[in-house]
Design a protein around this motif. Structure first.
Motif, PDB file in Angstrom:
ATOM      1  N   SER A   1       3.074  14.235  -9.503  1.00 32.59           N
ATOM      2  CA  SER A   1       4.210  14.010  -8.612  1.00 32.59           C
ATOM      3  C   SER A   1       4.743  15.308  -7.990  1.00 32.59           C
ATOM      4  CB  SER A   1       5.333  13.296  -9.355  1.00 32.59           C
ATOM      5  OG  SER A   1       5.779  14.073 -10.432  1.00 32.59           O
ATOM      6  N   HIS A   2       4.517  16.428  -8.637  1.00 30.58           N
ATOM      7  CA  HIS A   2       4.973  17.714  -8.115  1.00 30.58           C
ATOM      8  C   HIS A   2       4.078  18.239  -6.996  1.00 30.58           C
ATOM      9  CE1 HIS A   2       2.075  18.510 -11.279  1.00 30.58           C
ATOM     10  NE2 HIS A   2       1.874  19.701 -10.760  1.00 30.58           N
ATOM     11  N   LEU A   3       2.918  17.592  -6.788  1.00 31.89           N
ATOM     12  CA  LEU A   3       1.989  18.038  -5.756  1.00 31.89           C
ATOM     13  C   LEU A   3       1.913  17.088  -4.560  1.00 31.89           C
ATOM     14  CD1 LEU A   3      -1.036  19.027  -8.037  1.00 31.89           C
ATOM     15  CD2 LEU A   3       0.654  20.548  -7.045  1.00 31.89           C
ATOM     16  N   VAL A   4       2.373  15.862  -4.717  1.00 34.22           N
ATOM     17  CA  VAL A   4       2.187  14.858  -3.673  1.00 34.22           C
ATOM     18  C   VAL A   4       3.513  14.274  -3.186  1.00 34.22           C
ATOM     19  CG1 VAL A   4      -0.096  14.186  -4.505  1.00 34.22           C
ATOM     20  CG2 VAL A   4       1.902  12.964  -5.323  1.00 34.22           C
ATOM     21  N   LYS A   5       3.434  13.662  -1.988  1.00 32.11           N
ATOM     22  CA  LYS A   5       4.551  12.920  -1.423  1.00 32.11           C
ATOM     23  C   LYS A   5       4.058  11.501  -1.214  1.00 32.11           C
ATOM     24  CE  LYS A   5       5.514  13.206   2.957  1.00 32.11           C
ATOM     25  NZ  LYS A   5       5.929  13.656   4.291  1.00 32.11           N
ATOM     26  N   VAL A   6       4.864  10.495  -1.573  1.00 33.32           N
ATOM     27  CA  VAL A   6       4.438   9.109  -1.512  1.00 33.32           C
ATOM     28  C   VAL A   6       5.381   8.318  -0.613  1.00 33.32           C
ATOM     29  CG1 VAL A   6       3.971   7.038  -2.871  1.00 33.32           C
ATOM     30  CG2 VAL A   6       3.572   9.289  -3.867  1.00 33.32           C
ATOM     31  N   GLU A   7       4.783   7.495   0.264  1.00 26.56           N
ATOM     32  CA  GLU A   7       5.549   6.604   1.133  1.00 26.56           C
ATOM     33  C   GLU A   7       4.963   5.210   1.029  1.00 26.56           C
ATOM     34  OE1 GLU A   7       4.953   8.149   5.014  1.00 26.56           O
ATOM     35  OE2 GLU A   7       5.814  10.105   4.542  1.00 26.56           O
TER      36      GLU A   7
ATOM     37  N   GLU B   1       0.847  -1.183   0.000  1.00 25.21           N
ATOM     38  CA  GLU B   1       0.000   0.000   0.000  1.00 25.21           C
ATOM     39  C   GLU B   1       0.882   1.231   0.000  1.00 25.21           C
ATOM     40  OE1 GLU B   1      -2.941  -0.066   3.051  1.00 25.21           O
ATOM     41  OE2 GLU B   1      -4.176  -1.439   1.902  1.00 25.21           O
ATOM     42  N   LEU B   2       0.346   2.313  -0.518  1.00 24.85           N
ATOM     43  CA  LEU B   2       1.061   3.576  -0.592  1.00 24.85           C
ATOM     44  C   LEU B   2       0.321   4.626   0.217  1.00 24.85           C
ATOM     45  CD1 LEU B   2       1.683   3.656  -4.440  1.00 24.85           C
ATOM     46  CD2 LEU B   2       3.325   3.003  -2.698  1.00 24.85           C
ATOM     47  N   LYS B   3       1.057   5.388   1.002  1.00 22.12           N
ATOM     48  CA  LYS B   3       0.467   6.525   1.707  1.00 22.12           C
ATOM     49  C   LYS B   3       0.778   7.755   0.870  1.00 22.12           C
ATOM     50  CE  LYS B   3       0.522   9.137   5.982  1.00 22.12           C
ATOM     51  NZ  LYS B   3       1.201   9.360   7.259  1.00 22.12           N
ATOM     52  N   ILE B   4      -0.260   8.416   0.398  1.00 18.16           N
ATOM     53  CA  ILE B   4      -0.116   9.571  -0.493  1.00 18.16           C
ATOM     54  C   ILE B   4      -0.560  10.814   0.265  1.00 18.16           C
ATOM     55  CG2 ILE B   4      -0.733  10.521  -2.735  1.00 18.16           C
ATOM     56  CD1 ILE B   4      -1.712   7.607  -3.399  1.00 18.16           C
ATOM     57  N   THR B   5       0.292  11.828   0.313  1.00 12.75           N
ATOM     58  CA  THR B   5       0.003  13.072   1.018  1.00 12.75           C
ATOM     59  C   THR B   5       0.081  14.237   0.046  1.00 12.75           C
ATOM     60  OG1 THR B   5       1.055  12.141   2.987  1.00 12.75           O
ATOM     61  CG2 THR B   5       0.654  14.500   2.997  1.00 12.75           C
ATOM     62  N   LEU B   6      -0.937  15.087   0.072  1.00  8.52           N
ATOM     63  CA  LEU B   6      -0.949  16.288  -0.768  1.00  8.52           C
ATOM     64  C   LEU B   6      -0.124  17.359  -0.063  1.00  8.52           C
ATOM     65  CD1 LEU B   6      -2.134  17.602  -3.336  1.00  8.52           C
ATOM     66  CD2 LEU B   6      -4.027  18.392  -1.935  1.00  8.52           C
TER      67      LEU B   6
ATOM     68  N   ASN C   1      -0.800  -0.235  -7.433  1.00 10.10           N
ATOM     69  CA  ASN C   1      -1.056  -0.882  -8.720  1.00 10.10           C
ATOM     70  C   ASN C   1      -0.704   0.104  -9.838  1.00 10.10           C
ATOM     71  OD1 ASN C   1      -3.309   0.855  -9.081  1.00 10.10           O
ATOM     72  ND2 ASN C   1      -4.626  -0.566  -7.982  1.00 10.10           N
ATOM     73  N   PRO C   2      -0.645  -0.365 -11.063  1.00 12.59           N
ATOM     74  CA  PRO C   2      -0.239   0.518 -12.170  1.00 12.59           C
ATOM     75  C   PRO C   2      -1.130   1.758 -12.336  1.00 12.59           C
ATOM     76  CG  PRO C   2      -0.110  -1.750 -12.874  1.00 12.59           C
ATOM     77  CD  PRO C   2      -0.765  -1.755 -11.514  1.00 12.59           C
ATOM     78  N   ALA C   3      -2.423   1.635 -12.088  1.00  8.85           N
ATOM     79  CA  ALA C   3      -3.319   2.780 -12.243  1.00  8.85           C
ATOM     80  C   ALA C   3      -2.992   3.866 -11.223  1.00  8.85           C
ATOM     81  CB  ALA C   3      -4.769   2.332 -12.100  1.00  8.85           C
ATOM     82  N   THR C   4      -2.788   3.469  -9.981  1.00  6.62           N
ATOM     83  CA  THR C   4      -2.451   4.429  -8.934  1.00  6.62           C
ATOM     84  C   THR C   4      -1.092   5.057  -9.210  1.00  6.62           C
ATOM     85  OG1 THR C   4      -3.699   3.100  -7.350  1.00  6.62           O
ATOM     86  CG2 THR C   4      -2.223   4.752  -6.455  1.00  6.62           C
ATOM     87  N   ARG C   5      -0.133   4.243  -9.624  1.00  9.45           N
ATOM     88  CA  ARG C   5       1.203   4.753  -9.939  1.00  9.45           C
ATOM     89  C   ARG C   5       1.148   5.783 -11.075  1.00  9.45           C
ATOM     90  NH1 ARG C   5       5.789   3.905  -6.716  1.00  9.45           N
ATOM     91  NH2 ARG C   5       5.415   1.982  -5.566  1.00  9.45           N
ATOM     92  N   GLY C   6       0.306   5.542 -12.057  1.00  6.17           N
ATOM     93  CA  GLY C   6       0.158   6.476 -13.167  1.00  6.17           C
ATOM     94  C   GLY C   6      -0.405   7.807 -12.724  1.00  6.17           C
ATOM     95  N   MET C   7      -1.409   7.760 -11.833  1.00  2.00           N
ATOM     96  CA  MET C   7      -1.988   9.009 -11.324  1.00  2.00           C
ATOM     97  C   MET C   7      -0.964   9.772 -10.483  1.00  2.00           C
ATOM     98  SD  MET C   7      -6.019   8.296 -10.595  1.00  2.00           S
ATOM     99  CE  MET C   7      -5.866   7.263  -9.188  1.00  2.00           C
ATOM    100  N   ILE C   8      -0.197   9.041  -9.680  1.00  2.00           N
ATOM    101  CA  ILE C   8       0.839   9.684  -8.865  1.00  2.00           C
ATOM    102  C   ILE C   8       1.886  10.332  -9.759  1.00  2.00           C
ATOM    103  CG2 ILE C   8       2.740   9.222  -7.274  1.00  2.00           C
ATOM    104  CD1 ILE C   8       0.910   7.051  -6.010  1.00  2.00           C
ATOM    105  N   HIS C   9       2.247   9.665 -10.841  1.00  2.00           N
ATOM    106  CA  HIS C   9       3.244  10.209 -11.766  1.00  2.00           C
ATOM    107  C   HIS C   9       2.761  11.524 -12.382  1.00  2.00           C
ATOM    108  CE1 HIS C   9       6.618  10.194 -14.506  1.00  2.00           C
ATOM    109  NE2 HIS C   9       5.786  10.354 -15.518  1.00  2.00           N
ATOM    110  N   LYS C  10       1.463  11.616 -12.680  1.00  2.00           N
ATOM    111  CA  LYS C  10       0.888  12.835 -13.269  1.00  2.00           C
ATOM    112  C   LYS C  10       1.004  14.030 -12.337  1.00  2.00           C
ATOM    113  CE  LYS C  10      -1.421  12.325 -17.245  1.00  2.00           C
ATOM    114  NZ  LYS C  10      -1.014  12.999 -18.450  1.00  2.00           N
TER     115      LYS C  10
END
Length: 59
Positions: free
Chosen positions: A51-57, A3-8, A40-49
């Motif tokens: 990436s300048h706004l979020v932090k991922v752990e 799982e990924l913790k995504i922070t704006l 998963n690949p879908a979440t990774r793709g959204m994070i890549h879009k």
């Protein structure tokens, strides 16, 4: 599955409309809000879009 913790970390004010919708689709609202998503690949793709706004752990 991991799982990924995504922070704006940056505001979406002034961002492109597509980026705002991507952040919203990830489940993030206000700055410093966090969500846990499956890795998963879908979440990774959204994070890549946005990436300048979020932090991922990895959790």
């Amino acid at each position: 599955m991991k799982e990924l913790k995504i922070t704006l970390v940056r505001s979406t004010i002034g961002s492109k409309p597509k980026h705002k919708k991507t952040v919203q689709a990830l489940g993030l609202g206000k700055t410093n809000s966090s969500v846990t998503q499956k890795d998963n690949p879908a979440t990774r793709g959204m994070i890549h879009k946005v990436s300048h706004l979020v932090k991922v752990e990895e959790v």
